[in-house]
Enzyme design. Structure first.
Site, PDB file in Angstrom:
ATOM      1  CB  SER A 181      -0.970  -0.029   1.175  1.00 51.00           C
ATOM      2  OG  SER A 181      -1.908   1.019   1.088  1.00 51.00           O
ATOM      3  CG  ASP A 233      -2.947   4.274  -1.187  1.00 56.79           C
ATOM      4  OD1 ASP A 233      -3.717   3.953  -2.114  1.00 56.79           O
ATOM      5  OD2 ASP A 233      -2.841   3.602  -0.147  1.00 56.79           O
ATOM      6  CG  ASP A 292      -2.755  -0.209  -2.208  1.00 56.43           C
ATOM      7  OD1 ASP A 292      -2.724   0.969  -1.769  1.00 56.43           O
ATOM      8  OD2 ASP A 292      -3.272  -1.144  -1.558  1.00 56.43           O
ATOM      9  CG  ASP A 316      -5.921   0.696  -0.271  1.00 53.24           C
ATOM     10  OD1 ASP A 316      -5.110   1.657  -0.308  1.00 53.24           O
ATOM     11  OD2 ASP A 316      -5.820  -0.245   0.549  1.00 53.24           O
ATOM     12  NE  ARG A 317      -4.275   3.422   3.453  1.00 54.29           N
ATOM     13  CZ  ARG A 317      -4.330   3.378   4.784  1.00 54.29           C
ATOM     14  NH1 ARG A 317      -4.602   4.471   5.459  1.00 54.29           N
ATOM     15  NH2 ARG A 317      -4.110   2.261   5.428  1.00 54.29           N
ATOM     16  CD  GLU A 354      -8.841   2.282   7.252  1.00 50.51           C
ATOM     17  OE1 GLU A 354      -8.908   1.513   8.215  1.00 50.51           O
ATOM     18  OE2 GLU A 354      -8.076   2.096   6.290  1.00 50.51           O
TER      19      GLU A 354
END
Length: 618
Positions: free
Chosen positions: A171, A328, A330, A332-333, A430
């Site tokens: 990540s 980011d 990968d 996912d954020r 999150e």
């Protein structure tokens, strides 16, 4: 290397006088077929560097909040060819026992763009070795033919009906790291008891099977298929489920800049914008293509804010773009910044962005569900260290809100549990800029979040509002939620243990602190030990996390503060939030009080100077 070289090194390593270490050295050199990582251990053995050899060979990785994650390089405690093969052999053993139909369901495998020249480790090679282990046991493998965003793996697991999925990624971690993330058949990351059972199976399967090294099986086996085109197509089609105002998007006067942070995101965010009717966002050219060295940033984590978004913000100013989106490595954020007249750029925190996205998803859900009784089946989710803003929404609007432990694996499994009983989760997050709009993937997803933010900004623009102005509207309606999230770095695990032991015995044996910075503490929850002073039986409602530290303090003045260890990095994180009721808007006072408590929390409870902790460089 031939047998003679192995024996010579083995004789040298016996001179360490530690039979356990000597055995580990011999095992490594016997089992490892990667000449680069084998040479690293041979060199350390020749130098009799027992300290480094013990670090690398005498412990194993454990599943944290994001699966297995460690530095790349030689040793059982690191990510490399051998440990990935061992991990996959253990995973095979567990899945074969758990799923009688594993031989027909198969495994999905994806990977990012990480690489380390000195160890010959690339995410693609590790993914191909993962495939080889499964293929040599006649298990069908859906191996993506190129790098993909992490959320594509859980999405593919669900769409293909696979038994499980693996994503090779670290990540947003530093460039030296890599990881092995495992998803269950429901698309959520594995949690207990599966993680512990898989680890036990790994420990029983440490010697590599000869065929496990057959990387070429990924090309030659008829059991290997490439799901890339089908999954990309399905994903982009389903993305329209969170696209509510397509007619506005194609005419959007706003310009968007996107950075993929040298990772996987560029092509997929471009396609997502197209799928929702937008012109493509303007890419940051220096960060568009994969680069495992992350050459233009000091840290590949967009959560760090303006300091790592410099190239994006500069490009946006040149192009006259109002919004910057950064996924980011990968994807996912998602980090978001908005240009504010006269005030430069506003970089939203994860909690602020969640307040906006939560409002947006609820607003659009209500538009298509006029019957108030429909709200009874609606949920929003957040991790317990995240802002309580969604709780305020739920209390006022009449839907359900639930908290989970930190880590999206808990949210993913909670979504699965709620959907089984006919409920609908419309938003989850999150605070560390991880968002899930809708429920098409049971994991955080920066690709879908990017296009949802773009549409929200476009819609607000038609109302002559910026996202920052709408954030203030949200706070005025539901109450100001002002938060602070940061961390200190601690590279010495015994110090971490000492800090939290002191907290649990702050005012005597088993007596937690009663105040901090002069502010009275009303209740304490310690999910490491299972203690919660606010419950009648003094037991935590959340599951225990014995292998990590997390203590939450609720103050008399309405503030909440949490200290916890990171599941992926050597950090002690701290989170503070002031949750004001609707109508209370003396922001300066609220922020001042929060600042005082946060400072006291760090200085009194963590004692950074005394414990040689490294403060976050902002």
């Amino acid at each position: 290397m031939g047998d003679k070289g192995v024996m010579n090194t083995n004789q040298n390593c016996h001179a360490t006088g530690d039979p356990q270490l000597d055995k580990a050295i011999y095992q490594w050199i016997t089992w490892d077929r990667n000449p680069l990582t084998r040479a690293q251990i041979e060199e350390l053995a020749r130098e009799r560097n027992t300290v480094e050899l013990r670090k690398r060979l005498c412990s194993r990785m454990a599943f944290g909040t994001a699966g297995l994650r460690a530095a790349m390089g030689a040793g059982f405690s690191r990510i490399n060819d051998l440990t990935i093969i061992q991990s996959t052999q253990g995973l095979y053993k567990y899945l074969a026992k758990f799923f009688p139909d594993f031989g027909s369901r198969g495994l999905v495998i994806g990977y990012d763009t990480r690489a380390q020249e000195t160890s010959g480790c690339t995410s693609e090679r590790l993914a191909r070795l993962t495939a080889a282990v499964m293929l040599c046991k006649d298990i069908p493998v859906y191996l993506f033919s190129t790098y993909v965003p992490t959320p594509f793996v859980p999405y593919a697991v669900k769409k293909l009906g696979a038994a499980a999925g693996v994503m090779v990624t670290a990540s947003h971690n530093r460039k030296e790291d890599n990881g092995f993330k495992v998803y269950w058949h429901n698309g959520a990351q594995i949690s207990s008891p599966h993680d512990k059972e898989i680890l036990r199976c790994i420990e029983e399967s440490t010697e590599p099977w000869p065929e496990s090294w057959s990387e070429g099986l990924a090309d030659s086996s008829s059991l290997r298929s490439d799901p890339l085109d089908a999954i990309t197509c399905l994903y982009m089609e389903e993305l329209t489920s969170v696209c509510f105002h397509r007619e506005l998007n194609s005419q959007s006067p706003l310009k968007f800049v996107h950075s993929s942070f040298h990772g996987v995101g560029h092509n997929y965010v471009q396609k997502a914008f197209q799928a929702c009717g937008f012109p493509p966002p303007i890419p940051v050219p220096e960060q568009k293509d994969p680069d495992p060295n992350f050459s233009t940033v000091c840290c590949p984590n967009p959560e760090e804010g303006a300091s790592v978004l410099e190239l994006s913000l500069r490009l946006a100013e040149r192009e006259g773009a109002q919004v910057v989106l950064a996924t980011d490595p990968d994807a996912d954020r998602l980090a978001v910044a908005e240009h504010c007249d006269k005030f430069g750029w506003k970089v939203f925190t994860g909690n602020e962005l969640a307040a906006l996205l939560g409002w947006w998803m609820l607003y659009n859900w209500k538009e298509t569900h006029p019957d108030p009784s429909d709200m009874e089946k609606v949920y929003m989710l957040a991790t317990t260290v995240s802002s309580k803003i969604l709780k305020a929404f739920a209390q006022m609007e009449g839907f359900h809100f639930e908290e989970t432990l930190p880590g999206f694996k808990w949210i993913g499994n909670k979504i699965h549990e709620l959907e089984k009983t006919g409920n609908e989760v419309i938003f989850s997050f999150e605070e560390s800029i991880g968002f899930l709009c809708g429920n098409m993937v049971p994991d955080k997803d920066g690709v879908s979040a990017a296009v949802v933010v773009a549409e929200m900004a476009t819609y607000l623009n038609t109302k002559n509002l910026t996202m920052n102005q709408q954030l203030q509207n949200v706070y005025e309606t539901y109450g100001y939620h002002i938060s602070k999230t940061s961390y200190v770095i601690c590279n010495h695990p015994p110090t971490v243990k000492k800090i939290f032991t002191r907290l649990r015995n702050f005012e005597g044996d088993n007596v937690y602190p009663k105040s901090c910075g002069g502010y009275n503490i009303m209740s304490i929850r310690d999910v490491t030990t299972g203690y919660d002073s606010s419950q009648s039986d003094q037991k935590c409602v959340l599951p225990l996390t014995k292998n990590s530290q997390m203590v939450t303090f609720k103050f008399q003045n309405g503030m909440v503060a949490t200290l916890r260890t990171s599941g992926t990095e050597p950090k002690i994180k701290y989170y503070t939030e002031f949750c004001a009721p609707p109508g209370k808007s003396d922001i300066m006072n609220l922020e001042d009080e929060l600042k005082k408590v946060t400072s006291a929390l760090v200085e009194e409870f963590l004692e950074p100077d005394k414990n040689n902790l490294i403060r976050r460089h902002v």
